[in-house]
Design an enzyme around this catalytic site. Structure first.
Site, PDB file in Angstrom:
ATOM      1  N   ASP A  21      31.416-111.044  26.821  1.00 50.37           N
ATOM      2  CA  ASP A  21      30.763-109.567  26.786  1.00 50.37           C
ATOM      3  C   ASP A  21      30.160-109.281  25.557  1.00 50.37           C
ATOM      4  OD1 ASP A  21      31.583-106.866  28.929  1.00 50.37           O
ATOM      5  OD2 ASP A  21      29.790-107.107  27.604  1.00 50.37           O
TER       6      ASP A  21
HETATM    7  C1  GLC Z   1      28.241-104.189  28.318  1.00 49.29           C
HETATM    8  C2  GLC Z   1      28.738-104.431  29.531  1.00 49.29           C
HETATM    9  C3  GLC Z   1      28.449-105.687  30.297  1.00 49.29           C
HETATM   10  C4  GLC Z   1      27.040-105.567  30.183  1.00 49.29           C
HETATM   11  C5  GLC Z   1      26.664-106.026  28.967  1.00 49.29           C
HETATM   12  C6  GLC Z   1      25.230-106.337  28.586  1.00 49.29           C
HETATM   13  O1  GLC Z   1      28.999-103.824  27.145  1.00 49.29           O
HETATM   14  O2  GLC Z   1      30.539-104.480  29.435  1.00 49.29           O
HETATM   15  O3  GLC Z   1      28.937-105.377  31.757  1.00 49.29           O
HETATM   16  O4  GLC Z   1      26.625-106.541  31.192  1.00 49.29           O
HETATM   17  O5  GLC Z   1      27.438-105.213  27.802  1.00 49.29           O
HETATM   18  O6  GLC Z   1      24.684-104.949  28.136  1.00 49.29           O
END
Ligand code: GLC
Length: 750
Positions: A286
């Site tokens: 993430d």
């Molecule tokens: C965010 C979220 C994730 C998302 C990613 C890209 O922090 O936790 O669900 O897809 O970053 O934006």
């Protein structure tokens, strides 16, 4: 440079030519040949480049020279949330035509519930209990996204959510593993189709692996403590189904699971996901969750964090740069084997080959956005996701003959807010608000509009009088309350779940007029609505509905369609009951109506044990306000005559369960027939109910149908903390239209 690329093209050409005339080469084998031939050409810097995803901070052309060079040097494998199609094309052009090996980029985006056509937020899509419809929404989103060069989405999210304080419940499919699993499968199918190279397909991501929704206190990013039995029987289930559906990628989470952050967790990623399940796609972290390993206190510095993440099996680093800064050093120092890098790069390149990016990495831009079909599906999703929770005095459906209708509330005309959270590519200009749709349907002259409050959090009541007058001069009142989308989603959890601002007061003030009043709550999370049930006649829960919110609500409010949505999460009566969910264990002191002496009925000097020793609250008992699977219709359905194909089965048999469902009301409508089981005795205690099947059934007034479900031994298995088992003994089985279903039969597994 040119030589190398020609060399690559030549090899690919040979592979294709050779493979084409001998059918014995499977598609997988051809992909493997391509990937391996590419891998052999790559320097260690280029390999690490594929594992590096970057955020492009500037969307206006020309591309920042810093990024230009990185891409040209092959140091970027993917770009995230690049919002300009022109910029996407330019980044792809540099990667494909100017870098040494011409490896295209994965262009990742949060296409969570629509791209340009915005569908209801995901908790609403779950409330449809309609996987086929959810698949359609994902197909449309994929087609729209791919046409603008996006080839990878960070969806579906499949975190089980049992705590409505958690702001990200909005992106989930709720509390049940089976419903979540079915929605996850449908979403992966919708996004990926059966051929990733199709111009209407994009790679999907199962996220957030794993257990993120179990954040203690419902506070986002918080610690999760999940025993093996819950991990296996609840939280991992949807991910296993997504892997079996060939999801292209998995996103590791932000949360620490039992002391080990999920983005550095060897047990969950390398052992379960990659070894036990044989996952062939790639794992992306993430956002900077590799860097977060330090913040958690699990890694002492960036080198340690990169080492722990790659050893755990995280293949791509989302935006922390820790891989690009540290992996080469880790190899040179012999701390990690280059094979770990090769495995990660192989996985990433495989998805790029499957997406057909080497043939054409550019946007197709043939697909139209916001087509009539897309808007029809969006409206259908609004109709099937909006849950009718109360309809007293049959105030609904409204008659079109109402002379004057009052439309009141801060969400009645909020085109941006109704799209909900995680919307990067939707335009508020395309939203049709409840106000606009009602004016369109009735004629503006028959609508008295007053927001009453400027926004959901307004404490300033200066607009109340106008709202009260609008209501006073109308035959029926429609209230559109709720939250701005920013009050839901990531990092936006809440401790108190009453509607914000002065909405309670506005609802109360309007209710004093004694007019037929309908409340529509537009949000992405669960609020404590019990106080409103006495103040309004009807209550719809309209999860942020997206582009076609208004038209969908009009069809429901005026009876062109009957409500059919069901709750994917339990509605507590008060925050103090949380966590509260239907598939709980029984405890040794299960509560019952008889056992609960209400707190204000308890006599003075009551004897210590006179109140019954059961698991309930003195002040709020043990029942939720509305149970999982609940939702009203404009008609009534009667379930009867449950029958089983056998009453004793072996662990090799399937079991057919039928029941009659009859529409005993006056309008055609759909119901969601649900099948629950209970394993009465197990080597670990088993839940009091578990959803195992559901299906929508449409019936005319008076019509009766037989609904049929088949259970397989696989459905009766559970993990006892050591292994998957299926145990003999007695089972109950229910069929009905909520988790309170009472039509029951039994069978024995020998
Ligand atoms: C965010 C979220 C994730 C998302 C990613 C890209 O922090 O936790 O669900 O897809 O970053 O934006």
């Amino acid at each position: 440079m040119r030589k190398t690329k020609l060399h690559i093209i030549f090899i690919f050409g040979i592979i294709m030519a050779f493979a084409c005339d001998s059918s014995k080469f499977s598609k997988e084998m051809i992909t493997e040949l391509k990937v391996d031939s590419l891998l052999q050409e790559m320097t260690i810097e280029e390999k690490i480049g594929q594992m590096n995803q970057l955020m492009n901070f500037v969307d206006s052309m020309p591309l920042d020279p810093y990024f230009y060079d990185l891409i040209k040097q092959g140091k970027v494998g993917s770009a995230i949330n690049v919002f300009s199609p022109e910029m996407i094309q330019e980044m792809q052009r540099i990667a494909f035509e100017e870098s040494r090996l011409g490896i295209p980029l994965l262009i990742g985006r949060d296409v969570i519930h629509g791209y340009r056509t915005i569908f209801p937020v995901n908790i609403g899509l779950a409330a449809t209990f309609n996987p086929e419809l959810v698949m359609e929404t994902a197909q449309i989103a994929a087609m729209e996204a791919r046409s603008e060069g996006v080839n990878w989405t960070f969806a579906p999210m499949m975190d089980i959510s049992r705590d409505p304080r958690w702001g990200r419940m909005v992106e989930s499919s709720g509390e049940d593993p089976y419903l979540t699993e079915q929605i996850a499968i449908a979403s992966v199918r919708g996004f990926q189709g059966n051929d990733l190279s199709n111009k209407n397909s994009i790679a999907a991501t199962a996220k957030h692996y794993v257990g993120y929704g179990a954040a203690i206190g419902g506070r986002d990013y918080n610690t999760t403590l999940i025993p093996e039995t819950e991990l296996r029987n609840i939280y991992l289930k949807p991910f296993k189904a997504a892997v079996q559906e060939n999801v292209a990628s998995i996103m590791s989470g932000f949360n620490e699971l039992n002391g080990v952050p999920t983005s550095g967790n060897v047990y969950t990623i390398r052992n379960i996901l990659k070894s036990e399940w044989g996952f062939k796609g790639f794992v992306v972290s993430d956002w900077a969750s590799i860097k977060n390993l330090q913040v958690h206190g699990y890694a002492k510095d960036s080198l340690d964090a990169a080492q722990k993440a790659i050893q755990a099996g995280v293949d791509m680093d989302m935006c922390s740069n820790y891989y690009s800064e540290n992996l080469k050093q880790l190899i040179e120092q012999g701390i990690i084997e280059e094979e770990l890098i090769d495995d990660a790069v192989r996985r990433i390149l495989t998805v790029k080959v499957e997406l057909g990016l080497f043939e054409n990495p550019y946007a197709t831009s043939e697909n139209e956005l916001l087509t009539e079909k897309a808007l029809d599906v969006a409206k259908k999703a609004v109709i099937q996701s909006t849950v009718l929770l109360q309809n007293k005095n049959d105030v609904l459906p409204l008659s079109k003959n109402n002379k004057k209708v009052a439309v009141i509330g801060p969400l009645a005309n909020a085109p941006y807010e109704q799209m909900g959270t995680w919307v990067f590519d939707g335009n508020e200009e395309n939203s049709v608000t409840p106000l606009a749709a009602i004016q369109e349907y009735l004629g503006a002259d028959r609508v008295n509009y007053a927001p009453g409050l400027e926004i959901s959090r307004s404490l300033d009541k200066k607009g109340f009088n106008k709202a009260i007058n609008a209501a006073r001069n109308s035959d029926v009142v429609l209230l559109f309350m709720g939250d701005e989308s920013i009050l839901t989603g990531e990092a936006h959890s809440r401790a108190m779940l009453t509607l914000p601002g002065s909405q309670n007061e506005l609802i109360h003030a309007i209710s004093q007029l004694g007019k037929p009043t309908v409340l529509v709550i537009m949000t992405g999370v669960i609020h404590m609505v019990e106080p409103y049930l006495k103040e309004v006649d009807a209550l719809f829960y309209g999860w942020h509905p997206g582009t076609m919110g208004g038209p969908g609500y009009v069809d429901l409010l005026f009876g062109l369609e009957s409500p059919s949505a069901k709750l994917p999460m339990t509605f507590p009566r008060t925050e103090g009951q949380i966590p509260i969910y239907y598939n709980h264990n029984r405890t040794g002191h299960p509560p019952s109506d008889e056992s609960w002496v209400k707190m204000y009925d308890i006599p003075v000097k009551a004897w210590q044990t006179s109140l019954g020793n059961t698991s309930h609250y003195l002040d709020f008992g043990f029942e939720p306000l509305f149970e999982f699977g609940f939702g009203l219709s404009y008609t009534e359905f009667n379930y009867s005559d449950i029958k089983l194909s056998k009453n004793v089965i072996s662990n090799k048999d399937s079991l057919i369960i039928t029941a009659k469902i009859k529409n005993i009301g006056g309008v055609q409508a759909e119901d969601v027939a649900q099948l629950y089981i209970r394993d009465l005795v197990g080597s670990i205690v088993r839940p009091v109910k578990e959803l195992k099947r559901f299906k929508r059934v449409r019936l005319n007034p008076g019509e009766e149908k037989i609904v049929e479900f088949t259970l397989y031994p696989e459905d009766l298995k559970f993990h006892n903390g050591e292994q998957w088992v299926i145990e003999s003994g007695e089972f109950h089985v229910w069929v009905g239209n909520s988790s309170k279903a009472s039509l029951r039969s039994e069978f024995e597994l020998k």
